[in-house]
Motif scaffolding. Structure first.
Motif, PDB file in Angstrom:
ATOM      1  N   PRO A 230       0.778  -1.068   0.008  1.00 37.67           N
ATOM      2  CA  PRO A 230      -0.048   0.049  -0.066  1.00 37.67           C
ATOM      3  C   PRO A 230       0.916   1.287  -0.055  1.00 37.67           C
ATOM      4  CG  PRO A 230       0.085  -0.854   2.143  1.00 37.67           C
ATOM      5  CD  PRO A 230       0.669  -1.727   1.394  1.00 37.67           C
ATOM      6  N   PHE A 231       2.079   1.120   0.569  1.00 39.73           N
ATOM      7  CA  PHE A 231       2.891   2.399   0.540  1.00 39.73           C
ATOM      8  C   PHE A 231       3.210   3.085  -0.886  1.00 39.73           C
ATOM      9  CE2 PHE A 231       5.812  -1.325   0.881  1.00 39.73           C
ATOM     10  CZ  PHE A 231       6.542  -1.365  -0.180  1.00 39.73           C
ATOM     11  N   LYS A 232       3.634   4.466  -0.853  1.00 40.22           N
ATOM     12  CA  LYS A 232       3.683   5.040  -1.893  1.00 40.22           C
ATOM     13  C   LYS A 232       5.200   5.699  -1.922  1.00 40.22           C
ATOM     14  CE  LYS A 232      -0.039   4.396  -3.674  1.00 40.22           C
ATOM     15  NZ  LYS A 232      -0.472   3.275  -4.709  1.00 40.22           N
ATOM     16  N   LEU A 233       6.106   4.996  -2.564  1.00 45.66           N
ATOM     17  CA  LEU A 233       7.709   5.289  -2.478  1.00 45.66           C
ATOM     18  C   LEU A 233       8.079   6.640  -3.138  1.00 45.66           C
ATOM     19  CD1 LEU A 233       9.327   1.904  -2.823  1.00 45.66           C
ATOM     20  CD2 LEU A 233       8.650   3.234  -0.557  1.00 45.66           C
ATOM     21  N   THR A 234       9.030   7.380  -2.571  1.00 43.51           N
ATOM     22  CA  THR A 234       9.566   8.397  -3.291  1.00 43.51           C
ATOM     23  C   THR A 234      11.071   8.080  -3.721  1.00 43.51           C
ATOM     24  OG1 THR A 234      10.340   9.349  -1.323  1.00 43.51           O
ATOM     25  CG2 THR A 234       8.006  10.296  -2.142  1.00 43.51           C
ATOM     26  N   ALA A 247       8.347  -5.398 -12.548  1.00 47.40           N
ATOM     27  CA  ALA A 247       7.754  -4.199 -13.187  1.00 47.40           C
ATOM     28  C   ALA A 247       6.203  -4.009 -12.667  1.00 47.40           C
ATOM     29  CB  ALA A 247       7.942  -4.677 -14.775  1.00 47.40           C
ATOM     30  N   THR A 248       5.583  -4.887 -12.326  1.00 44.90           N
ATOM     31  CA  THR A 248       4.211  -4.731 -11.623  1.00 44.90           C
ATOM     32  C   THR A 248       4.140  -3.751 -10.739  1.00 44.90           C
ATOM     33  OG1 THR A 248       3.536  -6.889 -12.637  1.00 44.90           O
ATOM     34  CG2 THR A 248       2.009  -5.955 -10.800  1.00 44.90           C
ATOM     35  N   PHE A 249       5.275  -4.090  -9.711  1.00 44.18           N
ATOM     36  CA  PHE A 249       5.392  -3.289  -8.430  1.00 44.18           C
ATOM     37  C   PHE A 249       5.539  -1.708  -8.784  1.00 44.18           C
ATOM     38  CE2 PHE A 249       8.759  -1.487  -5.793  1.00 44.18           C
ATOM     39  CZ  PHE A 249       7.913  -1.037  -4.779  1.00 44.18           C
ATOM     40  N   LEU A 250       6.658  -1.737  -9.823  1.00 39.10           N
ATOM     41  CA  LEU A 250       6.979  -0.130 -10.297  1.00 39.10           C
ATOM     42  C   LEU A 250       5.742   0.489 -10.998  1.00 39.10           C
ATOM     43  CD1 LEU A 250      10.549  -0.722 -11.701  1.00 39.10           C
ATOM     44  CD2 LEU A 250       9.872   0.100  -9.752  1.00 39.10           C
ATOM     45  N   THR A 251       4.967  -0.259 -11.392  1.00 36.12           N
ATOM     46  CA  THR A 251       3.841   0.211 -12.208  1.00 36.12           C
ATOM     47  C   THR A 251       2.639   0.840 -10.949  1.00 36.12           C
ATOM     48  OG1 THR A 251       3.662  -1.174 -13.820  1.00 36.12           O
ATOM     49  CG2 THR A 251       1.650  -0.188 -13.624  1.00 36.12           C
ATOM     50  N   GLU A 252       2.845   0.340  -9.601  1.00 35.39           N
ATOM     51  CA  GLU A 252       2.067   0.801  -8.606  1.00 35.39           C
ATOM     52  C   GLU A 252       2.567   2.033  -7.904  1.00 35.39           C
ATOM     53  OE1 GLU A 252       2.049  -2.495  -6.301  1.00 35.39           O
ATOM     54  OE2 GLU A 252       0.873  -3.797  -7.381  1.00 35.39           O
ATOM     55  N   GLN A 253       3.928   2.161  -8.200  1.00 39.12           N
ATOM     56  CA  GLN A 253       4.589   3.390  -7.515  1.00 39.12           C
ATOM     57  C   GLN A 253       4.831   4.583  -8.374  1.00 39.12           C
ATOM     58  OE1 GLN A 253       5.705   3.140  -4.257  1.00 39.12           O
ATOM     59  NE2 GLN A 253       4.672   0.900  -4.533  1.00 39.12           N
ATOM     60  N   ARG A 254       3.642   5.562  -8.313  1.00 37.92           N
ATOM     61  CA  ARG A 254       3.330   6.582  -9.104  1.00 37.92           C
ATOM     62  C   ARG A 254       4.206   7.725  -8.609  1.00 37.92           C
ATOM     63  NH1 ARG A 254       0.445   5.970 -13.464  1.00 37.92           N
ATOM     64  NH2 ARG A 254      -0.012   8.258 -13.383  1.00 37.92           N
ATOM     65  N   SER A 255       4.660   7.659  -7.537  1.00 42.60           N
ATOM     66  CA  SER A 255       5.242   8.855  -6.475  1.00 42.60           C
ATOM     67  C   SER A 255       6.701   8.825  -6.642  1.00 42.60           C
ATOM     68  CB  SER A 255       4.862   9.062  -5.277  1.00 42.60           C
ATOM     69  OG  SER A 255       3.459   9.066  -5.053  1.00 42.60           O
ATOM     70  N   LEU A 256       7.210   7.496  -7.255  1.00 37.71           N
ATOM     71  CA  LEU A 256       8.713   7.340  -7.310  1.00 37.71           C
ATOM     72  C   LEU A 256       9.495   8.557  -7.635  1.00 37.71           C
ATOM     73  CD1 LEU A 256      10.786   5.216  -6.087  1.00 37.71           C
ATOM     74  CD2 LEU A 256      10.768   4.040  -8.118  1.00 37.71           C
ATOM     75  N   GLN A 257      10.620   9.086  -7.132  1.00 39.35           N
ATOM     76  CA  GLN A 257      11.192   9.924  -7.793  1.00 39.35           C
ATOM     77  C   GLN A 257      12.829   9.494  -7.966  1.00 39.35           C
ATOM     78  OE1 GLN A 257      11.002  13.401  -5.324  1.00 39.35           O
ATOM     79  NE2 GLN A 257       8.713  13.246  -5.417  1.00 39.35           N
ATOM     80  N   THR A 258      13.342   8.721  -7.052  1.00 42.25           N
ATOM     81  CA  THR A 258      14.710   8.360  -7.476  1.00 42.25           C
ATOM     82  C   THR A 258      14.853   6.868  -7.165  1.00 42.25           C
ATOM     83  OG1 THR A 258      15.443  10.456  -6.094  1.00 42.25           O
ATOM     84  CG2 THR A 258      16.923   8.608  -6.183  1.00 42.25           C
ATOM     85  N   GLY A 268      12.905  -9.532 -21.842  1.00 46.25           N
ATOM     86  CA  GLY A 268      11.662  -9.439 -22.126  1.00 46.25           C
ATOM     87  C   GLY A 268      10.796  -8.623 -21.088  1.00 46.25           C
ATOM     88  N   THR A 269      11.659  -8.182 -20.030  1.00 43.19           N
ATOM     89  CA  THR A 269      10.834  -7.176 -19.075  1.00 43.19           C
ATOM     90  C   THR A 269      10.454  -5.948 -19.595  1.00 43.19           C
ATOM     91  OG1 THR A 269      11.706  -8.586 -17.354  1.00 43.19           O
ATOM     92  CG2 THR A 269      10.736  -6.520 -16.632  1.00 43.19           C
ATOM     93  N   SER A 270       9.499  -5.322 -19.387  1.00 40.48           N
ATOM     94  CA  SER A 270       9.115  -4.136 -19.654  1.00 40.48           C
ATOM     95  C   SER A 270       8.183  -3.591 -18.598  1.00 40.48           C
ATOM     96  CB  SER A 270       8.498  -3.974 -21.279  1.00 40.48           C
ATOM     97  OG  SER A 270       7.263  -4.655 -21.132  1.00 40.48           O
ATOM     98  N   VAL A 271       8.454  -2.079 -18.636  1.00 37.70           N
ATOM     99  CA  VAL A 271       7.473  -1.220 -17.640  1.00 37.70           C
ATOM    100  C   VAL A 271       6.394  -0.617 -18.568  1.00 37.70           C
ATOM    101  CG1 VAL A 271       7.524   0.444 -15.938  1.00 37.70           C
ATOM    102  CG2 VAL A 271       9.424  -1.187 -16.006  1.00 37.70           C
ATOM    103  N   ASP A 272       5.109  -0.538 -17.966  1.00 33.96           N
ATOM    104  CA  ASP A 272       3.967  -0.024 -18.523  1.00 33.96           C
ATOM    105  C   ASP A 272       4.506   1.563 -18.841  1.00 33.96           C
ATOM    106  OD1 ASP A 272       1.380   1.804 -18.299  1.00 33.96           O
ATOM    107  OD2 ASP A 272       1.075  -0.119 -19.178  1.00 33.96           O
ATOM    108  N   PHE A 273       4.092   2.083 -20.066  1.00 31.24           N
ATOM    109  CA  PHE A 273       4.604   3.507 -20.384  1.00 31.24           C
ATOM    110  C   PHE A 273       4.002   4.432 -19.639  1.00 31.24           C
ATOM    111  CE2 PHE A 273       4.231   7.411 -23.076  1.00 31.24           C
ATOM    112  CZ  PHE A 273       5.518   7.394 -23.573  1.00 31.24           C
ATOM    113  N   ASN A 274       2.843   4.375 -18.879  1.00 33.58           N
ATOM    114  CA  ASN A 274       2.263   5.251 -18.039  1.00 33.58           C
ATOM    115  C   ASN A 274       2.820   4.956 -16.774  1.00 33.58           C
ATOM    116  OD1 ASN A 274       0.511   6.339 -20.047  1.00 33.58           O
ATOM    117  ND2 ASN A 274      -0.894   4.481 -19.793  1.00 33.58           N
ATOM    118  N   ALA A 275       3.695   4.192 -16.560  1.00 36.75           N
ATOM    119  CA  ALA A 275       4.208   4.000 -15.051  1.00 36.75           C
ATOM    120  C   ALA A 275       5.265   5.161 -14.634  1.00 36.75           C
ATOM    121  CB  ALA A 275       4.654   2.760 -14.671  1.00 36.75           C
TER     122      ALA A 275
END
Length: 500
Positions: A230-234, A247-258, A268-275
């Protein structure tokens, strides 16, 4: 008054015995006995799993040897309840009853906000001791103990995670969490032996609702514990595999800055373009950078070329082209690699940087091994000439005997490079940092500090002379005013004599 209020707090933190009755003697903590107990070294070393808030202890934790070390402390205090110090054994610095009343009586007390600022200065051992002294101290110390959880050994980590997984309140205090740095937790080597550990870790993460900084140094395919947290990392540092689960986990972290990605990239791993819409600083290998930089506002990149053969023209040209698609735009690039190859191959690779990133403002080259020789320093001039807005150049080398550590060779480097790149304002080398001053030219920070001190001294001397001159002028003005009064008096006397 403030000193009288604060002094007993720090005496409690040192574990000094408190004489006199306590307002909490009949409570769960039995303050009269727990204050006489100094927690064991094992308890204080883990710190963060020592204290559990009142009313929040899990079932089965009331006996010594439970999941939380506060149980051990409570058991220890109950055994020592009848023990007291004789007059000869009492420390000379222990607080008196009147001092204790300053922090336990309903009279004048420090505000909780001020107590919090005081407790921030205490170490983890002192906080664990303060938490046993009163309800107020317990609440403040617990928040601070669980605010940052550092790297722990495997037994301590298991004990801590059990507490956090069973106590959502404690987990909600955690803002920064570090886990890993233990070879035994490499899932690739241990297989399913530690499956229960990662299940426990996942349950603890579910309770860390306010976590903002995470260091996840667990190697191998271990990212499943992070998914649906549930957390939102920076800020994130991760050494797990860069696989679809991660990659799924990164998609959930919309506040990540660093983000610092140290793990192995899975093909073959890719991250969603909107993440990762807020990502602005990233450190990773070329393949990971290709997944997270394009289309995102990345402004700072650390390019990690862990193998010497990766520093070649083809790989760097492709990587630079990928980084040029950042929406930042990209302003800072640090290349971390092994400079063990010939200078011409390294220069040929570095020449690819300004072709795709001519607008860089900061360029850094970090030699993990090898050396930065004179041929490399000379060859950088035509490369720097291709940048249009480069302001800072940083060269780092661990080899203390290479050219970049030679004071004679590097003395004129800054001015030579500035002749090729007019926008260059700062050159940082292992032994000195050169900055360009409009009046004095290229000077080191030490020279600039000396010049500023001399300038300050000159201004102070000038100010002193101005004050002295003002005093002289004031004295002359007072003399003129006094002379004017004397003349006016003489004129009045003459008028009286003449009968005017």
């Amino acid at each position: 008054m403030l000193a009288r209020l604060v002094a007993p707090i720090f005496r409690l933190a040192r574990g000094d015995h408190i004489s006199g009755d306590s307002d909490y003697q009949d409570d769960e903590y039995d303050a009269g006995s727990t204050l006489e107990v100094t927690p064991s070294q094992d308890a204080l070393s883990i710190g963060i799993s020592t204290i559990v808030p009142e009313g929040a202890r899990s079932e089965g934790s009331s006996e010594a040897g439970g999941d939380c070390l506060s149980c051990d402390i409570a058991a220890l205090s109950s055994k020592d309840k009848d023990m007291s110090l004789c007059a000869e054994q009492k420390p000379a610095s222990q607080p008196s009853v009147s001092e204790l009343s300053l922090i336990t009586s309903p009279g004048p007390q420090l505000p909780v906000e001020l107590l919090y600022e005081i407790f921030v200065l205490a170490d983890r051992q002192a906080l664990a001791t303060l938490a046993l002294s009163s309800h107020t101290f317990h609440d403040i110390s617990t928040r601070l103990l669980y605010r940052h959880i550092p790297f722990l050994s495997l037994p301590q980590s298991v004990r801590c995670l059990r507490t956090l997984s069973r106590n959502a309140l404690l987990a909600s205090y955690t803002l920064s969490f570090e886990i890993g740095d233990m070879d035994s937790l490499d899932l690739k080597r241990t297989g399913s032996v530690l499956g229960a550990f990662f299940g426990l870790l996942a349950r603890a993460f579910r309770n860390m609702t306010r976590l903002t900084e995470l260091s996840y140094l667990l190697f191998g395919p271990t990212s499943a514990s992070l998914v649906d947290a549930p957390f939102k990392l920076t800020n994130l540092t991760a050494s797990c595999d860069f696989d679809p689960s991660f990659a799924t986990f990164l998609t959930e972290q919309r506040s990540l800055q660093t983000a610092l990605f140290c793990g192995r990239y899975i093909t073959g791993t890719s991250v969603d373009f909107n993440a990762l819409p807020a990502l602005n600083r990233v450190s990773a290998s070329p393949l990971v950078l290709a997944s997270v930089v394009p289309g995102r506002p990345v402004r700072e990149v650390e390019l990690c070329l862990v193998h010497p053969w990766l520093l070649n023209a083809d790989i760097l040209e492709t990587t630079v082209q990928i980084m040029s698609y950042s929406k930042g735009p990209l302003r800072s690039l640090q290349i971390i690699s092994h400079l063990t190859g010939p200078a011409d191959i390294i220069l040929n690779a570095l020449a690819a940087v300004p072709k795709g990133l001519s607008g860089l403002e900061i360029l850094a080259l970090h030699a993990v091994s090898g050396s930065i020789n004179n041929d490399l320093l000379v060859g950088l001039k035509p490369i720097l000439a291709q940048f249009v807005s480069l302001k800072s150049l940083i060269l780092i080398s661990k080899n203390q005997y290479d050219a970049v550590h030679d004071h004679i060779i590097t003395k004129t480097l800054a001015s030579t490079w500035h002749a090729a790149c007019a926008s260059l304002e700062c050159v940082s080398l292992p032994h000195a940092t050169w900055v360009r001053n409009r009046k004095y030219g290229w000077v080191t920070l030490q020279d600039l500090e000396r010049l500023l001190l001399e300038r300050e001294q000159t201004l102070m001397n000038r100010e002193k002379k101005v004050r002295e001159r003002e005093e002289v002028l004031d004295q002359e003005q007072r003399s003129l005013i006094e002379r004017e009064h004397q003349l006016e008096a003489q004129i009045r006397e003459l008028r009286l004599e003449l009968g005017m």
